[in-house]
Motif scaffolding. Structure first.
Motif, PDB file in Angstrom:
ATOM      1  N   ILE A 230      17.041  17.977   6.174  1.00  0.00           N
ATOM      2  CA  ILE A 230      18.052  16.937   5.970  1.00  0.00           C
ATOM      3  C   ILE A 230      18.216  16.156   7.260  1.00  0.00           C
ATOM      4  O   ILE A 230      18.407  16.746   8.336  1.00  0.00           O
ATOM      5  CB  ILE A 230      19.410  17.551   5.562  1.00  0.00           C
ATOM      6  CG1 ILE A 230      19.290  18.206   4.194  1.00  0.00           C
ATOM      7  CG2 ILE A 230      20.499  16.480   5.545  1.00  0.00           C
ATOM      8  CD1 ILE A 230      20.543  18.920   3.756  1.00  0.00           C
ATOM      9  N   ARG A 231      18.132  14.836   7.149  1.00  0.00           N
ATOM     10  CA  ARG A 231      18.477  13.981   8.281  1.00  0.00           C
ATOM     11  C   ARG A 231      19.736  13.223   7.864  1.00  0.00           C
ATOM     12  O   ARG A 231      19.665  12.252   7.114  1.00  0.00           O
ATOM     13  CB  ARG A 231      17.340  13.013   8.596  1.00  0.00           C
ATOM     14  CG  ARG A 231      17.596  12.174   9.835  1.00  0.00           C
ATOM     15  CD  ARG A 231      16.481  11.156  10.031  1.00  0.00           C
ATOM     16  NE  ARG A 231      15.193  11.799  10.216  1.00  0.00           N
ATOM     17  CZ  ARG A 231      14.032  11.265   9.837  1.00  0.00           C
ATOM     18  NH1 ARG A 231      13.991  10.101   9.236  1.00  0.00           N
ATOM     19  NH2 ARG A 231      12.907  11.912  10.059  1.00  0.00           N
ATOM     20  N   PRO A 232      20.885  13.694   8.339  1.00  0.00           N
ATOM     21  CA  PRO A 232      22.143  13.122   7.850  1.00  0.00           C
ATOM     22  C   PRO A 232      22.307  11.679   8.340  1.00  0.00           C
ATOM     23  O   PRO A 232      21.791  11.303   9.386  1.00  0.00           O
ATOM     24  CB  PRO A 232      23.218  14.019   8.470  1.00  0.00           C
ATOM     25  CG  PRO A 232      22.502  15.124   9.151  1.00  0.00           C
ATOM     26  CD  PRO A 232      21.088  14.710   9.371  1.00  0.00           C
ATOM     27  N   GLY A 233      23.061  10.912   7.557  1.00  0.00           N
ATOM     28  CA  GLY A 233      23.272   9.512   7.907  1.00  0.00           C
ATOM     29  C   GLY A 233      24.327   9.318   8.978  1.00  0.00           C
ATOM     30  O   GLY A 233      24.450   8.233   9.546  1.00  0.00           O
ATOM     31  N   SER A 234      25.103  10.361   9.253  1.00  0.00           N
ATOM     32  CA  SER A 234      26.191  10.219  10.232  1.00  0.00           C
ATOM     33  C   SER A 234      26.485  11.570  10.862  1.00  0.00           C
ATOM     34  O   SER A 234      26.055  12.618  10.361  1.00  0.00           O
ATOM     35  CB  SER A 234      27.458   9.715   9.534  1.00  0.00           C
ATOM     36  OG  SER A 234      27.930  10.725   8.644  1.00  0.00           O
TER      37      SER A 234
ATOM     38  N   ARG B 121      26.936  19.186   6.627  1.00  0.00           N
ATOM     39  CA  ARG B 121      25.704  19.851   6.192  1.00  0.00           C
ATOM     40  C   ARG B 121      25.419  21.090   7.026  1.00  0.00           C
ATOM     41  O   ARG B 121      24.955  22.107   6.519  1.00  0.00           O
ATOM     42  CB  ARG B 121      24.521  18.886   6.322  1.00  0.00           C
ATOM     43  CG  ARG B 121      24.611  17.685   5.424  1.00  0.00           C
ATOM     44  CD  ARG B 121      24.469  18.096   3.972  1.00  0.00           C
ATOM     45  NE  ARG B 121      24.006  16.994   3.181  1.00  0.00           N
ATOM     46  CZ  ARG B 121      23.244  17.125   2.081  1.00  0.00           C
ATOM     47  NH1 ARG B 121      22.913  18.312   1.662  1.00  0.00           N
ATOM     48  NH2 ARG B 121      22.852  16.062   1.418  1.00  0.00           N
ATOM     49  N   GLY B 122      25.697  20.994   8.333  1.00  0.00           N
ATOM     50  CA  GLY B 122      25.442  22.111   9.226  1.00  0.00           C
ATOM     51  C   GLY B 122      26.310  23.322   8.923  1.00  0.00           C
ATOM     52  O   GLY B 122      25.976  24.450   9.285  1.00  0.00           O
ATOM     53  N   ALA B 123      27.445  23.072   8.263  1.00  0.00           N
ATOM     54  CA  ALA B 123      28.351  24.177   7.921  1.00  0.00           C
ATOM     55  C   ALA B 123      27.910  24.903   6.661  1.00  0.00           C
ATOM     56  O   ALA B 123      28.463  25.946   6.319  1.00  0.00           O
ATOM     57  CB  ALA B 123      29.770  23.639   7.744  1.00  0.00           C
TER      58      ALA B 123
ATOM     59  N   ALA C 194      22.199  26.957   6.832  1.00  0.00           N
ATOM     60  CA  ALA C 194      21.818  25.734   7.541  1.00  0.00           C
ATOM     61  C   ALA C 194      21.740  25.989   9.040  1.00  0.00           C
ATOM     62  O   ALA C 194      22.513  26.770   9.588  1.00  0.00           O
ATOM     63  CB  ALA C 194      22.830  24.628   7.260  1.00  0.00           C
ATOM     64  N   VAL C 195      20.783  25.335   9.684  1.00  0.00           N
ATOM     65  CA  VAL C 195      20.693  25.363  11.148  1.00  0.00           C
ATOM     66  C   VAL C 195      20.527  23.933  11.642  1.00  0.00           C
ATOM     67  O   VAL C 195      19.968  23.090  10.938  1.00  0.00           O
ATOM     68  CB  VAL C 195      19.512  26.215  11.662  1.00  0.00           C
ATOM     69  CG1 VAL C 195      19.725  27.687  11.340  1.00  0.00           C
ATOM     70  CG2 VAL C 195      18.192  25.733  11.073  1.00  0.00           C
ATOM     71  N   LEU C 196      21.022  23.671  12.842  1.00  0.00           N
ATOM     72  CA  LEU C 196      20.887  22.339  13.425  1.00  0.00           C
ATOM     73  C   LEU C 196      19.590  22.253  14.225  1.00  0.00           C
ATOM     74  O   LEU C 196      19.153  23.237  14.822  1.00  0.00           O
ATOM     75  CB  LEU C 196      22.083  22.033  14.332  1.00  0.00           C
ATOM     76  CG  LEU C 196      23.441  22.003  13.633  1.00  0.00           C
ATOM     77  CD1 LEU C 196      24.550  21.794  14.660  1.00  0.00           C
ATOM     78  CD2 LEU C 196      23.499  20.914  12.567  1.00  0.00           C
TER      79      LEU C 196
ATOM     80  N   VAL D 139      18.964  20.945   9.535  1.00  0.00           N
ATOM     81  CA  VAL D 139      19.733  19.699   9.595  1.00  0.00           C
ATOM     82  C   VAL D 139      19.419  19.012  10.919  1.00  0.00           C
ATOM     83  O   VAL D 139      19.788  19.510  11.986  1.00  0.00           O
ATOM     84  CB  VAL D 139      21.246  19.977   9.475  1.00  0.00           C
ATOM     85  CG1 VAL D 139      22.035  18.668   9.538  1.00  0.00           C
ATOM     86  CG2 VAL D 139      21.553  20.736   8.199  1.00  0.00           C
ATOM     87  N   ALA D 140      18.726  17.885  10.853  1.00  0.00           N
ATOM     88  CA  ALA D 140      18.319  17.181  12.072  1.00  0.00           C
ATOM     89  C   ALA D 140      19.503  16.429  12.668  1.00  0.00           C
ATOM     90  O   ALA D 140      20.287  15.809  11.941  1.00  0.00           O
ATOM     91  CB  ALA D 140      17.191  16.205  11.753  1.00  0.00           C
TER      92      ALA D 140
END
Lengths: 208, 323
Positions: B8-12, B19-21, B25-27, B49-50
């Motif tokens: 996932i590359r989040p928009g914000s 998403r990281g929560a 998930a890992v950042l 999560v990028a």
């Protein structure tokens, strides 16, 4: 190094995983040189078994392809773009055999996700050739006998290129420090350091 | 090949935190630690999560109070080469420049560097150790030459970062953004000892990330430096190191900190040695007493007693270079 030869022009987006893998299985890959601009960093979600379109600019050429989230840049360079000059060594960011330049900076391709390399300028050892002629760093490695088995050499050469692009005239201490991310199990270090000095001279005299 | 994960590359930034929560998930920013851990099965991730593209987490700039803000995505190379950091916060410049290899410094971020997982070979290897939810620390009866001599309790990792000791020495703070808002925490309170929680190295809760590191204005008369000893001359983790940031007035130390790397599960503040230094000139006698204060509460394991002498040597050299 003619990465376009034998490749099928694939202008379709949204290739299914099945047809994509079929393509891979046939030993060809949808690698297109198109007019599509590098994607902006918009929000992206890719399922683990899906693929995502990326544009890689490798050695001045543009490749549009679809990658799985888990593919590293090294996987893509070697297995999908057939640029096998970049070597797989430790797979853990320790040995430097997979060193490439990303936006002019030396990095480990084994520790870079291909999806994250989207839109980046990538230089591999193949990109240091001038046609069939060796580039100055490669030439210097030959002149100074800076390898034995040669497995680490592409990574050494690219690391040296990255160093010299940032600092055209490094002293020995700087060379030792900046080449420290590349292991040579044959222990050719002294010759490698000399080769980097020689490469600096060659680069200055050839003004590439 | 890496194991599979969703990407996932989040928009914000807000979306990254949300998403990281999520479960599993890992950042991901530089990836130099994460990808190795995933490849070796140290832990698994359902979703990566990028955050490397988020502009809010970038940049190095002076703050209005005369300090410095370092965005968490600043690479170690950028920090090591930054002229203002080299001049005012030398210890951090040296720490960042001596971490890992040139390639890894071009890739690894300061945020990732202070959040990296330990390098204990049992933790990284195929051992279900305490830190991975198992029932024992294999280092206690095993090969513990690279383990801690301070702060061990059930688990005996050392903290692998070279920038974290520098940041603690400088009194830096971390701005942390998470699902329940923002908090600013001194780096000294950021790391977690095994006695507090054997499963984690930082206070970060799920979804929380380090957004930036905030350095206070350099103190008047600040001198700082970092030295590290490693098993090989080229790149390696510290066997022992010392980050010193001391302020001087009229030839005497009047404040600052001394923090050790490579010898404890967290950047280890040598508080007793700091007390020895304060109000004294940095002469041979003060340094000798500070060195002994540093190792007074060392508790070496069967194979790492040499680290006590390494601490003595590296602290003495570090302090002498500031005199």
């Amino acid at each position: 190094m003619s990465e376009e030869s034998g490749k099928r022009h694939d202008s379709k987006r949204g290739v299914s995983r099945r047809s994509f893998l079929g393509t891979m299985g046939a030993g060809t890959l949808g690698v297109a040189v198109t007019g599509r601009t590098a994607p902006a960093r918009e929000a992206v979600t890719v399922e683990s078994d899906g693929t995502h379109p990326v544009t890689l600019r490798v050695n001045g050429r543009r490749f549009d392809l679809r990658v799985e989230p888990r593919w590293t840049l090294l996987d893509v360079l070697r297995d999908h773009l057939e640029l096998t000059g970049t070597k797989l060594g430790c797979s853990r960011g320790e040995c430097g055999a997979c060193t490439v330049l990303i936006d002019e900076q030396a990095r480990y391709a084994c520790m870079t996700l291909a999806v994250e390399a989207d839109g980046r300028e990538i230089t591999t050892v193949e990109g240091l050739m001038h046609g069939e002629e060796l580039g100055p760093v490669q030439q210097a490695f030959v002149e100074e006998d800076a390898f034995q088995c040669g497995y680490c050499t592409p990574g050494q050469v690219v690391a040296a290129e990255g160093l010299l692009r940032g600092n055209p005239d490094p002293d020995l201490a700087e060379i030792q420090k900046r080449m420290s991310g590349n292991l040579c199990r044959c222990g050719a270090y002294d010759h490698i350091f000399k080769a980097v000095r020689r490469a600096a001279e060659l680069r200055r005299s050839t003004t590439h | 090949m890496l194991p599979q994960f969703d990407y996932i590359r989040p928009g914000s930034l807000d979306e990254a935190v949300a998403r990281g929560a999520g479960d599993g998930a890992v950042l991901h920013s530089g990836g130099t630690d994460l990808l190795g851990c995933l490849r070796d099965g140290v832990f698994t991730a359902d979703t990566v999560v990028a955050i490397g593209h988020l502009a809010e987490l970038r940049g190095i700039e002076e703050t209005r109070d005369g300090g410095l803000r370092i965005g968490a995505l600043s690479t170690l190379s950028e920090i090591a080469a930054h002229p203002l950091i080299a001049e005012r916060y030398t210890v951090l410049s040296l720490g960042a420049g001596s971490a890992a290899s040139p390639q890894l410094r071009n890739q690894g971020t300061i945020g990732g560097n202070i959040c990296q997982r330990p390098r204990c070979w049992y933790f990284r290897g195929d051992f279900h150790c305490l830190r991975k939810g198992g029932s024992m620390c294999y280092a206690v009866a095993g090969a513990n030459q690279y383990h801690c001599i301070f702060g061990g309790d059930r688990c005996y990792i050392v903290h692998p970062s070279d920038t974290a000791p520098a940041l603690v020495a400088l009194g830096a703070r971390a701005r942390i953004i998470g699902p329940s808002g923002t908090r600013v925490v001194p780096l000294e309170s950021f790391f977690v000892l095994p006695a507090q929680n054997v499963r984690r190295e930082t206070i970060l809760e799920p979804g929380e990330l380090v957004a930036e590191v905030l350095l206070p204005p350099p103190g008047v008369g600040l001198r700082s430096t970092y030295r590290k000893v490693r098993a090989r001359g080229a790149w390696d983790f510290a066997l022992a190191g010392a980050a010193a940031a001391l302020t001087f007035s009229d030839g005497r130390v009047n404040g600052g900190r001394l923090v050790l790397s490579g010898v404890a599960p967290i950047p280890w503040r040598a508080a007793e040695a700091e007390r020895v230094l304060i109000d004294n000139p940095l002469d041979a006698e003060t340094i000798r007493r500070a060195v002994e204060a540093c190792v007074a509460d060392a508790r070496p394991m069967p194979h790492n007693g040499y680290k006590v002498d390494l601490v003595r040597g590296v602290v003495a050299e570090t302090l002498r270079s500031l005199a």
